[in-house]
Design a protein around this motif. Structure first.
Motif, PDB file in Angstrom:
ATOM      1  N   ILE A 105      31.212 -46.837  22.443  1.00  0.00           N
ATOM      2  CA  ILE A 105      30.311 -46.911  23.603  1.00  0.00           C
ATOM      3  C   ILE A 105      29.910 -45.513  24.073  1.00  0.00           C
ATOM      4  O   ILE A 105      28.790 -45.316  24.545  1.00  0.00           O
ATOM      5  CB  ILE A 105      30.870 -47.773  24.760  1.00  0.00           C
ATOM      6  N   HIS A 106      30.791 -44.547  23.907  1.00  0.00           N
ATOM      7  CA  HIS A 106      30.455 -43.168  24.284  1.00  0.00           C
ATOM      8  C   HIS A 106      29.338 -42.634  23.391  1.00  0.00           C
ATOM      9  O   HIS A 106      28.379 -42.041  23.882  1.00  0.00           O
ATOM     10  CB  HIS A 106      31.700 -42.292  24.189  1.00  0.00           C
ATOM     11  N   LYS A 107      29.472 -42.867  22.100  1.00  0.00           N
ATOM     12  CA  LYS A 107      28.465 -42.426  21.130  1.00  0.00           C
ATOM     13  C   LYS A 107      27.093 -43.025  21.452  1.00  0.00           C
ATOM     14  O   LYS A 107      26.068 -42.402  21.216  1.00  0.00           O
ATOM     15  CB  LYS A 107      28.914 -42.847  19.720  1.00  0.00           C
ATOM     16  N   ASN A 108      27.077 -44.204  22.033  1.00  0.00           N
ATOM     17  CA  ASN A 108      25.826 -44.901  22.351  1.00  0.00           C
ATOM     18  C   ASN A 108      25.395 -44.730  23.814  1.00  0.00           C
ATOM     19  O   ASN A 108      24.555 -45.483  24.300  1.00  0.00           O
ATOM     20  CB  ASN A 108      25.974 -46.382  22.012  1.00  0.00           C
ATOM     21  N   ASP A 109      25.987 -43.749  24.501  1.00  0.00           N
ATOM     22  CA  ASP A 109      25.655 -43.465  25.908  1.00  0.00           C
ATOM     23  C   ASP A 109      25.809 -44.695  26.800  1.00  0.00           C
ATOM     24  O   ASP A 109      24.992 -44.942  27.690  1.00  0.00           O
ATOM     25  CB  ASP A 109      24.241 -42.896  26.033  1.00  0.00           C
ATOM     26  N   LEU A 110      26.871 -45.457  26.560  1.00  0.00           N
ATOM     27  CA  LEU A 110      27.126 -46.685  27.325  1.00  0.00           C
ATOM     28  C   LEU A 110      28.432 -46.617  28.113  1.00  0.00           C
ATOM     29  O   LEU A 110      28.906 -47.635  28.617  1.00  0.00           O
ATOM     30  CB  LEU A 110      27.172 -47.883  26.367  1.00  0.00           C
ATOM     31  N   PHE A 111      28.998 -45.423  28.238  1.00  0.00           N
ATOM     32  CA  PHE A 111      30.295 -45.293  28.892  1.00  0.00           C
ATOM     33  C   PHE A 111      30.242 -45.741  30.354  1.00  0.00           C
ATOM     34  O   PHE A 111      31.239 -46.193  30.906  1.00  0.00           O
ATOM     35  CB  PHE A 111      30.792 -43.848  28.779  1.00  0.00           C
ATOM     36  N   ILE A 112      29.075 -45.661  30.958  1.00  0.00           N
ATOM     37  CA  ILE A 112      28.916 -46.062  32.359  1.00  0.00           C
ATOM     38  C   ILE A 112      29.230 -47.550  32.554  1.00  0.00           C
ATOM     39  O   ILE A 112      29.673 -47.963  33.632  1.00  0.00           O
ATOM     40  CB  ILE A 112      27.496 -45.720  32.883  1.00  0.00           C
ATOM     41  N   ILE A 113      29.039 -48.344  31.516  1.00  0.00           N
ATOM     42  CA  ILE A 113      29.360 -49.770  31.609  1.00  0.00           C
ATOM     43  C   ILE A 113      30.846 -49.951  31.905  1.00  0.00           C
ATOM     44  O   ILE A 113      31.228 -50.828  32.674  1.00  0.00           O
ATOM     45  CB  ILE A 113      28.951 -50.517  30.313  1.00  0.00           C
ATOM     46  N   LEU A 114      31.654 -49.101  31.315  1.00  0.00           N
ATOM     47  CA  LEU A 114      33.089 -49.166  31.576  1.00  0.00           C
ATOM     48  C   LEU A 114      33.392 -48.865  33.046  1.00  0.00           C
ATOM     49  O   LEU A 114      34.209 -49.540  33.663  1.00  0.00           O
ATOM     50  CB  LEU A 114      33.837 -48.204  30.654  1.00  0.00           C
ATOM     51  N   LEU A 115      32.719 -47.871  33.603  1.00  0.00           N
ATOM     52  CA  LEU A 115      32.914 -47.562  35.026  1.00  0.00           C
ATOM     53  C   LEU A 115      32.507 -48.745  35.895  1.00  0.00           C
ATOM     54  O   LEU A 115      33.214 -49.105  36.836  1.00  0.00           O
ATOM     55  CB  LEU A 115      32.129 -46.316  35.440  1.00  0.00           C
ATOM     56  N   ASN A 116      31.384 -49.348  35.585  1.00  0.00           N
ATOM     57  CA  ASN A 116      30.929 -50.507  36.376  1.00  0.00           C
ATOM     58  C   ASN A 116      31.959 -51.626  36.351  1.00  0.00           C
ATOM     59  O   ASN A 116      32.262 -52.227  37.384  1.00  0.00           O
ATOM     60  CB  ASN A 116      29.579 -51.010  35.858  1.00  0.00           C
ATOM     61  N   GLN A 117      32.504 -51.909  35.191  1.00  0.00           N
ATOM     62  CA  GLN A 117      33.526 -52.951  35.086  1.00  0.00           C
ATOM     63  C   GLN A 117      34.805 -52.534  35.803  1.00  0.00           C
ATOM     64  O   GLN A 117      35.444 -53.343  36.458  1.00  0.00           O
ATOM     65  CB  GLN A 117      33.847 -53.272  33.625  1.00  0.00           C
ATOM     66  N   LEU A 118      35.161 -51.265  35.677  1.00  0.00           N
ATOM     67  CA  LEU A 118      36.367 -50.762  36.334  1.00  0.00           C
ATOM     68  C   LEU A 118      36.245 -50.868  37.852  1.00  0.00           C
ATOM     69  O   LEU A 118      37.194 -51.241  38.536  1.00  0.00           O
ATOM     70  CB  LEU A 118      36.630 -49.318  35.907  1.00  0.00           C
ATOM     71  N   GLN A 119      35.058 -50.577  38.375  1.00  0.00           N
ATOM     72  CA  GLN A 119      34.855 -50.680  39.821  1.00  0.00           C
ATOM     73  C   GLN A 119      34.948 -52.125  40.300  1.00  0.00           C
ATOM     74  O   GLN A 119      35.385 -52.377  41.412  1.00  0.00           O
ATOM     75  CB  GLN A 119      33.516 -50.060  40.216  1.00  0.00           C
ATOM     76  N   ASP A 120      34.558 -53.057  39.459  1.00  0.00           N
ATOM     77  CA  ASP A 120      34.722 -54.476  39.808  1.00  0.00           C
ATOM     78  C   ASP A 120      36.178 -54.902  39.711  1.00  0.00           C
ATOM     79  O   ASP A 120      36.649 -55.729  40.480  1.00  0.00           O
ATOM     80  CB  ASP A 120      33.889 -55.364  38.866  1.00  0.00           C
ATOM     81  N   TYR A 121      36.895 -54.331  38.764  1.00  0.00           N
ATOM     82  CA  TYR A 121      38.262 -54.725  38.466  1.00  0.00           C
ATOM     83  C   TYR A 121      39.290 -54.039  39.374  1.00  0.00           C
ATOM     84  O   TYR A 121      40.293 -54.639  39.756  1.00  0.00           O
ATOM     85  CB  TYR A 121      38.539 -54.409  36.996  1.00  0.00           C
ATOM     86  N   ALA A 122      39.043 -52.782  39.712  1.00  0.00           N
ATOM     87  CA  ALA A 122      40.023 -51.974  40.451  1.00  0.00           C
ATOM     88  C   ALA A 122      40.495 -52.596  41.765  1.00  0.00           C
ATOM     89  O   ALA A 122      41.693 -52.560  42.048  1.00  0.00           O
ATOM     90  CB  ALA A 122      39.488 -50.573  40.680  1.00  0.00           C
ATOM     91  N   PRO A 123      39.621 -53.168  42.585  1.00  0.00           N
ATOM     92  CA  PRO A 123      40.126 -53.750  43.833  1.00  0.00           C
ATOM     93  C   PRO A 123      41.194 -54.822  43.614  1.00  0.00           C
ATOM     94  O   PRO A 123      42.161 -54.894  44.371  1.00  0.00           O
ATOM     95  CB  PRO A 123      38.879 -54.343  44.489  1.00  0.00           C
TER      96      PRO A 123
END
Length: 188
Positions: A105-123
């Motif tokens: 996902i990093h190679k494809n400039d999609l790492f931000i998707i992980l942050l979005n999911q993490l922000q939903d999951y972290a709470p």
């Protein structure tokens, strides 16, 4: 995203086939150039099946990362001690086991998707695992606390991928723990 996923075994199997096909194609071709038709052809499915299960390619990745987060959640539940070190070690160890996906996902400039999911999951992680420590804080503080830690640990993960994954999960957990506890690891 398509929130109403069917639990029908055929639908679950189709979604898994689509996920695996997208990931496999991403090994050879940039994400932005992959068509839905290529994914469904690789999965041996028709486009209609794709759209019955997903709205977009991005949603396919969100579902896969969501599955990974559920897997990580089970590992967090097994922890005996809930310290910044133990929790971050578990986090980095988990992603170390899935480093190939992170690089993809990093190679494809999609790492931000992980942050979005993490922000939903972290709470939910903070509620489950730090509930007793967080009882004395108001909702505003907890909101910003969660955002801060989500982004921080995500940036550490991204930096780790950028720098060639040289550090071990133990080293990363030590760094995170020192930052969190305001106890910088000094040079000897």
């Amino acid at each position: 995203m398509n929130n109403e996923k069917s639990n029908n075994p055929i639908s679950i199997r189709s979604r898994q086939m689509i996920i695996q096909s997208l990931l496999k194609i991403m090994e050879e071709k940039p994400y932005q150039k992959i068509s839905i038709k290529e994914i469904t052809d690789a999965a041996g499915l028709v486009r209609k099946t794709f759209y019955r299960n997903f709205l977009s390619k991005e949603e396919v990745l969100y579902e896969y990362i969501g599955e990974l987060m559920q897997e990580a959640d089970k590992e967090f539940e097994a922890l005996e001690s809930l310290t910044p070190y133990s929790m971050s070690y578990q986090y980095f160890k988990f992603w170390y086991e899935h480093v190939h996906f992170l690089k993809l996902i990093h190679k494809n400039d999609l790492f931000i998707i992980l942050l979005n999911q993490l922000q939903d999951y972290a709470p939910t992680v903070f509620v489950k695992f730090k509930a007793d420590l967080m009882n004395n804080f108001d909702d505003t503080f907890l909101t910003y606390y969660t955002e801060f830690h989500s982004a921080g640990i995500w940036h550490m993960l991204e930096k780790w991928i950028d720098s060639g994954t040289k550090e071990t999960p133990e080293q990363l957990a030590k760094i995170y723990s020192d930052i969190t506890l305001n106890n910088p690891h000094l040079k000897s």
